[in-house]
Scaffold this active site. Structure first.
Site, PDB file in Angstrom:
ATOM      1  N   GLY C  42     -12.295  10.081   1.220  1.00  0.00           N
ATOM      2  CA  GLY C  42     -11.927   8.713   0.867  1.00  0.00           C
ATOM      3  C   GLY C  42     -11.193   8.707  -0.463  1.00  0.00           C
ATOM      4  CG  LEU C  43      -9.949   4.994  -2.307  1.00  0.00           C
ATOM      5  CD1 LEU C  43     -10.179   3.690  -3.039  1.00  0.00           C
ATOM      6  CD2 LEU C  43      -8.457   5.265  -2.205  1.00  0.00           C
ATOM      7  NE  ARG C 330     -18.344 -10.413  -3.441  1.00  0.00           N
ATOM      8  CZ  ARG C 330     -17.731  -9.252  -3.342  1.00  0.00           C
ATOM      9  NH1 ARG C 330     -18.403  -8.125  -3.422  1.00  0.00           N
ATOM     10  NH2 ARG C 330     -16.440  -9.205  -3.134  1.00  0.00           N
TER      11      ARG C 330
END
Lengths: 245, 252, 637
Positions: C42-43, C330
């Site tokens: 991934g990154l 959130r």
């Protein structure tokens, strides 16, 4: 400008080894060969049609035109060479690409559907193949005159007194045969369908199409193929119907 | 709803495969296509059979892992959709669904609906990058890029590498995939220095992998879950021609 | 176990610069003698593998996906933060640092976060140079958008596909190194265990997911960039393949697992539609700018939303948080939604959903404006639910989204196991108890491009021993264990599918250790998980065999680890008897439901040490010390 420049450079670079290698080996190169030879053949068939349409005028017109062409000497052979090269290149590229395409999917789908591929684009191989068969017959019939050797005996005199091959009578006699006219119509129909996809496709292959011009391009392509068919079909139809004799 | 599935089953790369029929009864129309396969698999496992192997991961249409040809159309009948985002409400009770893997020589089937798409990686390795060393980049705003160039690059960059373009093409051509990546980079000034090399190398890698040739039907673009335009293929055709010719005249 | 964070001395703002100038370097000629294993692409993983390859190391990179381009970083939508101050709105490294610390509810490590903010600007430069098509203004300069938790506009984005574009940038850099021969890529290869030789991480044991072959790879250092563990809840916004196995195997080999209870819930996901559900899809939070959240006032009100008169609707966020209303943070929005659903007022077939209604906004702004702002999200919603949100309210529900906890690392991103480095979501260090939007991409790339490549050199430069061969007895031993475990899965031959057990675990985790947790529930979960685990080991059915592609076998291995890890998460949640960030203990809330931290007792990192099978892990505490920042109460009133 890109178009003209590319065409010149393209022709020049055919003579350069590295480009030639890339042209004849890479997938895109073969598509360029396809497109450029297609352009040449397209120009020829359009010119050919315009020439043939003279059948609707006085017989002398087409006969003198044919006489002019036949007496071009080296010029005629140069044109024939270019056309032959284009035909060979077009067929070579088609065969190469087809073989590669077959290899690219050795196991086919059990069920395959398409969303938008046009009828013309899906029938390029078969239409091309039948057109080729027709061209061979057509050459044998009218150019080499081996199908009907009696054509070689057809002569006529123009107004100025020159004796020339009577192409007009040859065409009339040829197309009076219903079978030949039928074959001719089928082949012309297929060639029109072939051009329908081929014309627009050439622009894409050399990178000159985009979605903005796609609409007009498709319309032009359709119009061109319809006109081409109508023009060609007019000749045997007119002859069979007795309008031209 | 009740469906009949005809699913391609193949044990491994070398084994022959065949379509096998399954009943998929009591399917909720709200399910995604892959959830429907999950349910079928749960039943197969329950019955002591081997489940259908299929590739999937993010299940939100962005990773490009899922791949299946449904009734002859890669990713199924809905446009701009991956299989994972295709929902069963688009099918009717009693439908017969033929489910096959993406088919192309460079995408060998490795089991059931799973294929090996590493050919795509090899194409990117051949030139789908800008050669910039980590840490050597200039300040980002020193190079203004026209908004429309950035937008065009983004249109191309949206490719998820799923391979549907290849699967849909009657010639199994990878032109849309290759063109999307090369056009993204070639449209941006950062990618310009390597533009010619990039197209020459990527096309060579594409050819070497054994993909077919573009025949300008644009089925690729029609099935593309990200609706990548065939205009990029024209761009690649143009850039490749220019690059080939330029290289010939460049000497050496 | 000694937890030494190895924070460089000196003032906060100079630490990283000083560290870099004093760090030991590896001679360029020696770099090629070192092998580094990077797990995950991934990154973090792709960026690290590419950069290490560029530096001249021999890198082996492993991923379970069929291509490194598919790692789950690809799903990130919103953007990436960077302290560029391009908007001239007063942004700075310090401000990004401070926002991140505050957003993390004062549970992150100061020096790491400051360094993250420092390198953030370089990330944008790097990605732009790679050809990442960030959004631009008409002048050709980079555009920014605002994101939650910040008063400046510092988020860079590429439409709604920022994660994808950044990942493809890192992937292209990785591909360049694969071509150059410095990186060898192993796709469809899953790490199943870590090999520790003489106290140092020296390699991994992997399974080739195509042939089933189990093999060992040795290296001078190992870097795990294997993502988070949200799938312990079964349903999450993570990709189906995301798993905790690599991190958990490292934990079982001696690496400390830090703050497993810090998980993040995203409030605007498409609700579960049935028990076949495999995945939750996130929709951008920006929807809450114009949508109003409500449920019927009456329990079990099944009328279609349009038929419920205004007076019988409860706009609960506007009611409870008058100043923030529908834009409450959130965690608060998520918990409120859960509350009304627990009261039996949830909407949709499952009763687990609340309305997000755009009808007022459409009346006020017109359909065209709403379409322009959210058209793509409405389309996505329609694709999944078949409903037209222009006509009928959307239904949303919170879902697990990101996990802040992970393997414990020091300032060098090295775990307590020498040689084992951990990057990105897999480590614990930068987001504290809650991650801000657009910060995950920043951290993954910071770790991969700009931190690990330096810090790993410091470890290698001091290394005396050359890496062992894979013939070393320790490798043989671990390989054998992995093989036996695989055989075990295949031989149980019970009645239940892996997924059915995973679902059971996920439901329990969601109920007892999800959005809101309490002592009783956590204790219940800690008692129940071993029962599910036992059921798994006795009654799971894994068809097929090991020497082929076997997705059930893969899932079984991952679930086996989740079944142990879930318990660890609950233990950590039980220990942390306070509410902070994404960890909400019902016992600790203010009158209006805000999280109440207890800085006196709990300002520490919980690092759990494995003690052996069926033995309780031991908790180690790394105190969180702030030199620069003052702890304060987060307030969104």
């Amino acid at each position: 400008m890109y178009c003209g420049g590319a065409a010149i450079v393209f022709i020049l670079s055919i003579f350069m080894e590295q480009t030639t290698a890339r042209l004849f080996r890479s997938s895109l190169g073969k598509k360029y060969v396809m497109a450029v030879s297609g352009v040449i053949l397209l120009l020829f068939v359009i010119g050919h049609l315009i020439g043939n349409l003279q059948i609707f005028a006085h017989p002398d017109l087409i006969n003198s035109y044919a006489h002019f062409l036949q007496n071009m000497g080296p010029g005629l052979w140069a044109v024939r060479l270019i056309l032959l090269t284009a035909v060979v290149a077009h067929i070579w590229a088609a065969v190469e690409l087809t073989l590669e395409n077959r290899r690219a999917r050795p196991e086919d789908y059990r069920e395959k559907d398409t969303i938008q591929a046009s009828y013309a684009s899906r029938t390029m191989r078969i239409s091309g193949f039948i057109v080729l068969a027709f061209i061979l017959f057509h050459l044998a019939h009218f150019t080499l005159q081996v199908v009907n050797p009696q054509y070689q005996e057809l002569y006529t005199q123009l107004e100025d007194g020159t004796v020339v091959h009577d192409v007009h009578s040859m065409m009339v006699s040829g197309f009076q045969n219903i079978w030949i006219s039928g074959f001719y119509l089928i082949a012309i129909g297929l060639l029109s369908v072939h051009l329908r996809h081929g014309f627009a496709s050439m622009f894409q292959s050399i990178g000159l199409r985009n979605r903005k011009i796609a609409g007009p391009l498709e319309k032009t392509s359709l119009g061109l193929s319809i006109l081409y068919f109508a023009g060609n079909a007019a000749i045997p139809v007119a002859i069979l119907a007795g309008f031209v004799s | 709803m009740n469906l009949k599935l005809r699913v391609w089953r193949q044990k491994d790369r070398n084994a022959p495969g065949k379509l096998v029929e399954y009943e998929a009864g009591d399917i909720d129309p709200e399910m995604s296509f892959l959830e429907m396969l999950d349910v079928v698999n749960e039943r197969l496992i329950g019955a002591g059979d081997e489940p259908i192997a299929f590739d999937h991961d993010c299940r939100e249409g962005i990773c490009g892992t899922c791949s299946a040809t449904i009734n002859g159309i890669p990713h199924g009948p809905e446009r701009a959709t991956t299989v994972c985002q295709l929902h069963m409400r688009h099918f009717k009770d009693g439908d017969i669904l033929t489910i096959e893997p993406f088919r192309a020589k460079p995408f060998p089937v490795i089991r059931d609906l799973m294929v090996d798409r590493s050919a795509f990686d090899r194409i990117i390795e051949s030139g789908g990058f800008v050669s910039v060393r980590t840490g050597s980049a200039p300040e980002a705003n020193t190079l203004p890029i026209p908004k429309d160039a950035a937008e065009t690059a983004m249109d191309a960059a949206a490719c998820i590498g799923c391979g549907a373009c290849v699967a849909a093409c009657k010639n199994a051509s990878a032109m849309l995939f290759v063109a999307a990546k090369s056009s993204q980079l070639n449209t941006l000034p950062q990618g310009k220095p390597e533009k010619d090399r990039r197209v020459l190398n990527m096309v060579a890698a594409m050819d070497e992998a054994g993909f077919g040739n573009c025949t300008n039907q644009y089925e690729c673009s029609a099935v593309c879950p990200k609706t990548i335009s065939e205009d990029f293929i024209a761009q690649l055709n143009r850039e490749y021609l220019v690059a080939s010719v330029k290289q010939s005249f460049a000497g050496k | 176990m000694k937890l030494d964070a190895k924070i460089p001395s000196g003032p906060l703002v100079d630490k990283w610069a000083r560290y870099l100038s004093e760090i030991k370097l590896v001679n360029p000629a020696n770099k090629r003698k070192y092998e580094i294993i990077v797990v995950g692409s991934g990154l973090g993983g792709a960026a690290a593998a590419a950069t290490l390859g560029e530096l001249g190391y021999h890198v082996k990179c492993f991923c379970y996906q069929d291509s490194p381009r598919r790692a789950h970083s690809i799903s990130a939508q919103g953007g990436i933060n960077a302290a560029k101050n391009y908007q001239n709105d007063g942004d700075s490294v310090y401000r990004l640092f401070h926002d991140t610390i505050k957003g993390g509810d004062f549970r992150a490590r100061e020096a790491n976060v400051y360094r993250l903010a420092e390198v953030s600007a370089e990330i944008i430069d790097q990605c732009t140079a790679q050809g990442v098509p960030f959004a631009r203004e008409y002048g050709g300069h980079l555009a920014n958008r605002s994101f939650g938790g910040a008063q400046v506009s510092r988020t860079f984005y590429a439409r709604g596909q920022t994660g994808q574009q950044l990942l493809l940038g890192a992937y292209s850099a990785l591909c360049r190194q694969i071509q150059a021969g410095t990186v060898t890529m192993f796709p469809r290869t899953e790490m199943l265990d870590l090999v520790v030789v003489d106290g140092h991480a020296k390699g991994i044991v992997v399974r080739d997911m195509v042939t089933g072959e189990i093999s060992s790879h040795s290296a001078d250092a190992v870097a795990l960039a294997t993502g988070g563990y949200a799938n312990v809840y079964d349903l999450s916004t993570n990709a189906r393949g995301c798993n905790v196995t690599a991190a958990f195997r490292a934990y079982k080999r001696g690496a400390a697992f830090a703050n497993p209870c810090y998980t993040q819930i995203h409030p605007t996901c498409i609700p579960v539609s049935g028990d076949y559900q495999s995945k939750l899809t996130l929709m951008s939070e920006s929807l809450r700018n114009d949508g109003r959240v409500w449920v019927p006032k009456r329990q079990g009100d099944n009328r279609p939303p349009q038929q419920i008169p205004e007076g019988e609707r409860d706009y609960f966020l506007e009611r409870k948080y008058p100043s923030y209303g529908n834009l409450a943070p959130r965690d608060i929005s998520s918990r409120s939604a859960k509350e009304v659903c627990d009261e039996g007022r949830g909407v949709g077939p499952s009763g687990l959903g609340v309305y997000l209604d755009f009808s007022d906004a459409i009346d006020r702004l017109g359909l065209a404006t709403i379409r322009e702002r959210y058209g793509n999200l409405f389309e996505m919603y329609e694709r999944i639910t078949g409903e037209d949100a222009y006509k009928t309210p959307m239904r949303i529900y919170p879902a697990l989204h990101y996990t802040m906890g992970g393997l414990w690392v020091d300032y060098n991103l090295m775990s307590n196991l020498p040689g084992l480095h951990v990057l990105g979501e897999a480590n614990f260090s930068d987001h504290g108890a809650n991650r801000l939007g657009a910060s995950a991409l920043m951290q993954g790339l910071a770790d991969g491009y700009f931190i690990l490549p330096y810090t790993i050199g410091a470890y290698l430069a001091d290394l005396k021993e050359k890496r062992p061969s894979t013939e070393h007895p320790e490798f043989r031993k671990v390989e054998k264990e992995v093989e036996e475990r695989t055989k075990k899965f295949l031989s149980i031959n019970g009645k239940r599918s892996v997924q059915s057990i995973h679902k059971e675990l996920g439901q329990l985790m969601w109920d007892k250790a999800g959005m809101a947790r309490n002592e009783e529930g956590l204790k219940e979960a800690i008692a129940k998980i071993p029962v599910i685990r036992e059921e798994f080991w006795k009654n799971v059915k894994v068809p097929g065999d090991g020497g082929e592609i076997n997705q059930e076998l893969e899932k079984a291995g991952r679930l086996a680890d989740f079944l142990e890890f879930g318990e660890l998460l609950c233990r950590d949640a039980l220990d942390r008897n306070e509410s902070c960030g994404g960890h909400f203990r019902e016992e600790h809330q203010s009158e209006d439901g805000e999280a109440l931290r207890n800085d006196e007792k709990y300002s520490y990192v919980s690092a759990w040490e494995f003690q052996g099978e069926d033995r309780e892990p031991v908790l180690h505490k790394e105190p969180i010390v702030y030199e620069e920042v003052k702890m304060a109460t987060r307030s969104y009133k």
